[in-house]
Design an enzyme around this catalytic site. Structure first.
Site, PDB file in Angstrom:
ATOM      1  N   THR A  12       0.829  -1.215   0.000  1.00 43.12           N
ATOM      2  CA  THR A  12       0.000   0.000   0.000  1.00 43.12           C
ATOM      3  C   THR A  12       0.860   1.260   0.000  1.00 43.12           C
ATOM      4  O   THR A  12       0.650   2.168  -0.816  1.00 43.12           O
ATOM      5  CB  THR A  12      -0.893  -0.005   1.267  1.00 43.12           C
ATOM      6  OG1 THR A  12      -1.587  -1.238   1.291  1.00 43.12           O
ATOM      7  CG2 THR A  12      -1.871   1.138   1.265  1.00 43.12           C
ATOM      8  N   LYS A 102       7.830   1.827  12.119  1.00 42.83           N
ATOM      9  CA  LYS A 102       7.898   2.190  13.558  1.00 42.83           C
ATOM     10  C   LYS A 102       8.397   1.032  14.406  1.00 42.83           C
ATOM     11  O   LYS A 102       9.046   1.237  15.429  1.00 42.83           O
ATOM     12  CB  LYS A 102       6.538   2.671  14.070  1.00 42.83           C
ATOM     13  CG  LYS A 102       5.458   1.598  14.067  1.00 42.83           C
ATOM     14  CD  LYS A 102       4.368   1.899  13.105  1.00 42.83           C
ATOM     15  CE  LYS A 102       3.604   0.659  12.726  1.00 42.83           C
ATOM     16  NZ  LYS A 102       2.653   0.846  11.660  1.00 42.83           N
ATOM     17  N   VAL A 129       5.201   7.598  12.275  1.00 40.02           N
ATOM     18  CA  VAL A 129       4.214   8.000  13.291  1.00 40.02           C
ATOM     19  C   VAL A 129       3.204   8.961  12.656  1.00 40.02           C
ATOM     20  O   VAL A 129       3.590   9.937  12.014  1.00 40.02           O
ATOM     21  CB  VAL A 129       4.888   8.726  14.480  1.00 40.02           C
ATOM     22  CG1 VAL A 129       3.862   9.092  15.539  1.00 40.02           C
ATOM     23  CG2 VAL A 129       5.998   7.887  15.074  1.00 40.02           C
ATOM     24  N   ILE A 133       0.589  12.836   8.887  1.00 42.26           N
ATOM     25  CA  ILE A 133       0.713  14.030   9.737  1.00 42.26           C
ATOM     26  C   ILE A 133       2.188  14.359   9.933  1.00 42.26           C
ATOM     27  O   ILE A 133       2.948  13.507  10.384  1.00 42.26           O
ATOM     28  CB  ILE A 133       0.084  13.795  11.134  1.00 42.26           C
ATOM     29  CG1 ILE A 133      -1.372  13.357  11.004  1.00 42.26           C
ATOM     30  CG2 ILE A 133       0.207  15.032  12.008  1.00 42.26           C
ATOM     31  CD1 ILE A 133      -1.991  12.925  12.331  1.00 42.26           C
ATOM     32  N   ASP A 198       1.219  -1.105  18.583  1.00 41.80           N
ATOM     33  CA  ASP A 198       1.547  -0.140  17.528  1.00 41.80           C
ATOM     34  C   ASP A 198       1.683   1.270  18.128  1.00 41.80           C
ATOM     35  O   ASP A 198       2.629   2.000  17.834  1.00 41.80           O
ATOM     36  CB  ASP A 198       0.419  -0.189  16.478  1.00 41.80           C
ATOM     37  CG  ASP A 198       0.509   0.888  15.431  1.00 41.80           C
ATOM     38  OD1 ASP A 198       1.290   0.712  14.476  1.00 41.80           O
ATOM     39  OD2 ASP A 198      -0.187   1.922  15.567  1.00 41.80           O
ATOM     40  N   LYS A 202       5.023   3.897  18.540  1.00 38.36           N
ATOM     41  CA  LYS A 202       4.978   5.290  18.063  1.00 38.36           C
ATOM     42  C   LYS A 202       5.299   6.285  19.184  1.00 38.36           C
ATOM     43  O   LYS A 202       6.033   7.247  18.975  1.00 38.36           O
ATOM     44  CB  LYS A 202       3.600   5.570  17.450  1.00 38.36           C
ATOM     45  CG  LYS A 202       3.386   4.814  16.140  1.00 38.36           C
ATOM     46  CD  LYS A 202       1.942   4.887  15.678  1.00 38.36           C
ATOM     47  CE  LYS A 202       1.747   4.187  14.334  1.00 38.36           C
ATOM     48  NZ  LYS A 202       0.324   4.026  13.975  1.00 38.36           N
ATOM     49  N   GLY A 303      -3.111   5.052   5.456  1.00 40.78           N
ATOM     50  CA  GLY A 303      -3.666   5.141   4.099  1.00 40.78           C
ATOM     51  C   GLY A 303      -2.557   5.433   3.101  1.00 40.78           C
ATOM     52  O   GLY A 303      -1.543   6.053   3.435  1.00 40.78           O
TER      53      GLY A 303
END
Ligand code: HSE
Length: 430
Positions: A12, A102, A129, A133, A198, A202, A303
């Site tokens: 992806t 990560k 992370v 963003i 997860d 992070k 995504g």
């Protein structure tokens, strides 16, 4: 001359990154200098969503990280191995590295950054992370003049989605998880997300950058959302809170040299707090420091497009560094932490708690609970009895700031009371 990329992985994130780089019009002009030189895949025959010349695709990942033509290795395979070994080998071969990994960085960052500093190359990890963003570069550069005292994040989209749906629909965890898996919002094996692992990776990375020291992952307290019940979500709501899975790194006192706590757990967040309104699969990271005050980063935490944005911005930074070609590293780009941060044990943590008790419905029970808490210096902010489960009364308590060790001792004493049946839930309050 173009800057040559070797991309490891065409899942992806790899596919999103290739798509972004292949469509560089109206983006930063330096992206046009990038050449996708090799892409390492597991199978050459698999149909792909991107068109790449046959000569670019290879199954020989080792050959990519050792290829003298390649300037930047982009690791987007995920998982620990072979990703870790390939990153280290790329560094040994003088390649700059961009990674979204990560799990590798939180466990082996120390070794990887030391090797990179020795080799005079950069390791960039914006996508590790918060997906799209920007938070790694802001922590390393734009905010680094501040004394950071707290980083509080919703850094796992899957669990935020599940809790948000439990909240809005009044549903059980297991029903929402099954639906999220059906819709592709949760993995078939959801362990890393729902058990908080997860998010722990992070916050270890963010804490290391924010506090300028290494973090041992085993010192990060980690509790997931499997135990969060719809009953607690409803009680929290009545009391003015939303339950979120928070990842928190915090100095334990205002002194800039005090130890830090680093933890992941479901938390009651006051409805007016900026993180309470982060819904769906979104992520947000609130950073508090001096003199800046509060800064919050919000956006898509996963995504293809969002993560490709972060990966490609790291590539862009590297292309700029390569093109301006100095022999010394830009001191704002590498990670150079050497010392371990001092982490406070959970028993020493000062925080607020929410607890739900099932008790016999008889006179004096609330008084006895209050006495046990008082015996252990636990001050209560509220205590309510609003419902029943069968014959048993349900009593909910929210404390003021208390030492976790004191709170646990009070609970041990409470469990010995004849009127107390059980303590079905225990959560922290922000
Ligand atoms: N599984 C992660 C999440 C995305 O649900 O946020 C990748 O870090």
């Amino acid at each position: 001359m173009g800057v040559k990329l070797g991309i490891l992985g065409l899942g992806t994130v790899g596919t999103g990154t290739v798509q972004l780089l292949q469509d560089s019009r109206f983006r930063h002009p330096l992206l046009q200098e990038v050449e996708i030189y090799r892409v390492g895949v597991r199978s050459l025959d698999k149909p792909r969503a991107v068109a790449l010349p046959k000569s670019v695709l290879t199954t020989d990942l080792e050959a990519i990280v050792t290829d003298p033509e390649i300037d930047i290795v982009v690791e987007v395979i995920g998982g620990l191995e072979p990703a870790r070994s390939l990153i280290l080998k790329a560094i040994q071969n003088g390649k700059h590295v961009v990674t979204a990994n990560k799990a590798v960085i939180s466990r082996f960052g120390n070794k990887i950054f030391s090797a990179a500093n020795q080799a005079g190359v950069y390791v960039m990890l914006e996508a590790a992370v918060g997906g799209g963003i920007p938070v790694i570069q802001p922590l390393k550069q734009s905010l680094r003049v501040n004394r950071i005292h707290t980083v509080t994040g919703i850094v796992n989209g899957t669990t935020n989605y599940i809790l948000w749906r439990m909240q809005t629909e009044g549903s059980h965890f297991s029903d929402v998880l099954a639906d999220a898996q059906r819709l592709g919002y949760a993995e078939a094996d959801p362990t890393a997300d729902v058990d908080g692992l997860d998010a722990a990776d992070k916050i270890a990375i963010l804490a290391s950058l924010a506090f300028g020291g290494l973090i041992k992952l085993e010192n990060v307290y980690c509790e997931g959302i499997r135990q969060v019940s719809k009953t607690d979500i409803a009680y929290a709501e009545k009391l003015g809170f939303i339950i979120k899975l928070l990842a928190i790194a915090k100095r334990t006192t205002p002194s800039p040299s005090s130890p830090i706590s680093v933890r992941v757990h479901p938390t009651l967040v006051p409805k007016a707090h900026p993180l309470a309104s982060i819904n769906d699969v979104n992520n947000a990271i609130l950073i508090e420091g001096e003199p800046i005050g509060q800064v919050m980063f919000f956006g898509p935490g996963a995504g293809a497009g969002a993560t490709a944005s972060a990966v490609s911005s790291d590539i862009l930074n590297l292309v700029a560094a390569i093109k301006t070609s100095t022999t010394t590293l830009n001191p704002l780009l590498p990670c150079r932490n050497q010392e371990y941060c001092q982490i406070v044990p959970m028993a020493e943590l000062i925080t607020r708690f929410y607890a739900r008790f099932l008790t016999k419905d008889q006179p004096g029970v609330i008084g006895k609970l209050g006495t046990c808490f008082g015996n252990h210096r636990v001050s209560l902010e509220s205590i309510v009895q609003t419902g029943f489960q069968g014959e048993l009364a349900e009593i909910v308590v929210v404390t003021h700031d208390v030492r976790e060790g004191d709170f646990r001792q009070a609970l041990t004493e409470i469990q010995t009371l004849a009127a107390v049946d059980s303590i079905p839930s225990l959560l922290q309050v922000l």
